[in-house]
Write a protein that holds these residues in place. Structure first.
Motif, short mmCIF file in Angstrom:
data_model
loop_
_atom_site.label_atom_id
_atom_site.label_comp_id
_atom_site.label_asym_id
_atom_site.label_seq_id
_atom_site.Cartn_x
_atom_site.Cartn_y
_atom_site.Cartn_z
N VAL A 78 13.25 6.87 31.16
CA VAL A 78 12.32 6.20 30.25
C VAL A 78 12.41 6.86 28.87
N VAL A 79 12.60 6.04 27.84
CA VAL A 79 12.65 6.54 26.46
C VAL A 79 11.54 5.88 25.67
N ILE A 80 10.81 6.70 24.91
CA ILE A 80 9.67 6.22 24.11
C ILE A 80 9.96 6.51 22.65
N ALA A 81 10.03 5.46 21.83
CA ALA A 81 10.31 5.61 20.40
C ALA A 81 9.13 5.09 19.59
N GLY A 82 8.52 5.96 18.79
CA GLY A 82 7.39 5.54 17.99
C GLY A 82 6.51 6.71 17.62
N SER A 83 5.39 6.41 16.97
CA SER A 83 4.44 7.44 16.59
C SER A 83 3.05 6.84 16.62
N GLY A 84 2.05 7.72 16.65
CA GLY A 84 0.68 7.25 16.70
C GLY A 84 -0.22 8.26 17.39
N PRO A 85 -1.50 7.91 17.57
CA PRO A 85 -2.48 8.87 18.08
C PRO A 85 -2.24 9.36 19.50
N TRP A 86 -1.43 8.64 20.29
CA TRP A 86 -1.16 9.06 21.66
C TRP A 86 0.13 9.88 21.76
N LEU A 87 0.71 10.24 20.64
CA LEU A 87 2.00 10.94 20.66
C LEU A 87 1.93 12.25 21.45
N SER A 88 0.91 13.08 21.19
CA SER A 88 0.83 14.38 21.86
C SER A 88 0.68 14.23 23.37
N ARG A 89 -0.08 13.23 23.81
CA ARG A 89 -0.23 13.02 25.25
C ARG A 89 1.07 12.58 25.90
N LEU A 90 1.82 11.77 25.19
CA LEU A 90 3.11 11.34 25.72
C LEU A 90 4.12 12.49 25.72
N LEU A 115 -11.26 6.08 3.18
CA LEU A 115 -12.38 5.66 2.34
C LEU A 115 -11.92 4.99 1.04
N LEU A 116 -10.81 5.46 0.49
CA LEU A 116 -10.44 5.03 -0.86
C LEU A 116 -9.16 4.21 -0.96
N LYS A 117 -8.45 4.01 0.15
CA LYS A 117 -7.14 3.36 0.02
C LYS A 117 -7.24 1.94 -0.52
N TYR A 118 -8.26 1.17 -0.13
CA TYR A 118 -8.35 -0.19 -0.64
C TYR A 118 -8.76 -0.24 -2.11
N PRO A 119 -9.71 0.60 -2.57
CA PRO A 119 -9.96 0.63 -4.02
C PRO A 119 -8.72 1.00 -4.83
N VAL A 120 -7.97 2.01 -4.35
CA VAL A 120 -6.73 2.40 -5.05
C VAL A 120 -5.72 1.26 -5.00
N MET A 157 0.83 -1.19 0.00
CA MET A 157 0.00 0.00 0.00
C MET A 157 0.88 1.25 0.00
N ARG A 158 1.02 1.84 -1.17
CA ARG A 158 1.88 3.03 -1.31
C ARG A 158 1.14 4.32 -0.95
N TRP A 159 -0.14 4.39 -1.31
CA TRP A 159 -0.93 5.59 -0.96
C TRP A 159 -1.54 5.35 0.40
N HIS A 160 -0.99 5.99 1.42
CA HIS A 160 -1.37 5.65 2.79
C HIS A 160 -1.19 6.89 3.68
N SER A 161 -2.27 7.27 4.35
CA SER A 161 -2.22 8.39 5.29
C SER A 161 -3.36 8.23 6.28
N ASP A 162 -3.52 9.21 7.16
CA ASP A 162 -4.58 9.17 8.16
C ASP A 162 -5.78 10.01 7.76
N SER A 163 -5.81 10.54 6.55
CA SER A 163 -6.92 11.39 6.12
C SER A 163 -8.19 10.56 5.92
N LEU A 164 -9.33 11.22 6.03
CA LEU A 164 -10.61 10.55 5.81
C LEU A 164 -10.71 10.03 4.39
N LEU A 165 -10.25 10.84 3.42
CA LEU A 165 -10.27 10.42 2.02
C LEU A 165 -9.48 9.14 1.83
#
Length: 351
Positions: A204-216, A55-60, A44-52
């Protein structure tokens, strides 16, 4: 047919995106390890967190596959699918449009089974088309309730660069607890946040990304002992693992957990919540510690923090034994070993 005569197509619904730049990297690494077979690769080359995109990543994903491989002169003999459902549909399109004798190998990674229980009629029908099943862990295989003629337990494998890891002594390490992975609820980020007030004496070291990033990141401003470094490549992770006394994994569901394997290959014992993946790799008191489930999150937190504090009381020779056992248990999962087993699987399905 000999494997050297076969054309292999590897298909994965995982791929990097801005919020997770190394997502699916373990599949890329596996393709690299199989380079002598010259496999084609569609991910899957076209990949992001946008709503579009959602909705469309699997058809693409499907239409780009049809353009690249169905409308093509090249004929493939084996399709290896990473993440069974719904990725299997691409292989089935190829099978019914181009090669009715296509052999389908599927690697299940976790949520392609966990999220589809009970399986629908379409899921069941697709499962009947598979020639060889591969499961990331034996516990994951047990979760799969449908008939399977041929199956094998085989992890995706870790990069060969970890083979050259160095054993660093307790005294020379600079990080007490390291977390690596997606920053979301399933990975236990709420648990990690709840632990931080009890870990003020630990780096403590935290390496990564995701929806909880800002809280961390906010937590890191409140606790001077916490550092959030974002996602890292294999080379940078290797350095972090070697400098860490323990890797901590707080997942609620984990089919295997390659970061645990990477850490152990770098002589870093693992502290892990009880999941399929941890049960597959971590031997309690041998190469790490398993945190048992409890009736409440509050009780789990109390038990986990108490266990962590006790680990800092281990004699140096006992910690060194944990390091050695961690390394020994991880070595079979190096990519060269995994690739050799995959070649055997491919050869068997085309005989």
């Amino acid at each position: 047919m000999q494997l050297s005569q076969c054309k292999i197509l590897i298909i994965s619904n995982m791929g990097p995106k801005p919020s997770a730049p190394f997502q699916g990297k373990f599949v890329h690494n596996q393709v690299w390890a199989l380079a002598k077979l010259n496999p084609a690769y569609h991910y899957m080359r076209w990949h992001s967190d946008s709503l579009l995109n959602k909705l469309l990543k699997y058809p693409v994903f499907l239409f780009s596959f049809i353009w690249r491989f169905v409308i093509s002169r090249q004929r493939y003999d084996i399709a290896h699918i990473h993440f069974f459902y719904p990725t299997i549909w691409l292989a089935l399109v190829y099978k019914f449009c181009r090669n009715r004798n296509l052999k389908i190998v599927v690697t299940c990674h976790g949520s392609d089974i966990y999220k589809y229980q009970p399986p629908s009629k379409l899921y069941r029908w697709c499962a009947k088309q598979v020639d060889q099943w591969i499961f990331a862990s034996s516990a994951l295989e047990q979760h799969f309730s449908l008939p399977k003629a041929n199956s094998k337990v085989l992890a995706a494998g870790i990069h060969e660069s970890f083979r050259q890891a160095e054993q660093v002594t307790w005294q020379d390490k600079t990080i007490d607890l390291l977390y690596v992975g997606s920053l979301d609820e399933n990975k236990g980020m709420d648990r990690l946040l709840a632990m931080l007030p009890y870990l003020t004496d630990k780096h403590v070291v935290i390496a990564g990304s995701g929806p909880w990033l800002s809280r961390l990141q906010t937590a890191a401003t409140e606790f001077s002992n916490v550092l959030v470094v974002g996602p890292k490549n294999s080379s940078a992770l290797k350095q972090l693992y070697q400098q860490s006394r323990y890797l901590i994994n707080l997942s609620r569901n984990e089919a295997f957990g390659l970061v645990m394997t990477e850490a152990m290959c770098c002589y870093t014992p693992v502290i892990a919540s009880f999941t399929d993946g941890a049960q597959e790799q971590v031997q309690n008191g041998v190469n790490g510690v398993l945190l048992s489930a409890t009736d409440s999150e509050q009780q789990w937190l109390a038990n986990a923090t108490a266990i962590i504090q006790r680990l800092w009381q281990l004699p140096p020779e006992q910690y060194q034994r944990l390091q050695q056992q961690a390394r020994t248990s991880a070595e079979p999962y190096l990519l060269k070993n995994i690739a050799e087993q995959l070649e055997t699987v491919y050869q068997r399905v085309v005989l």
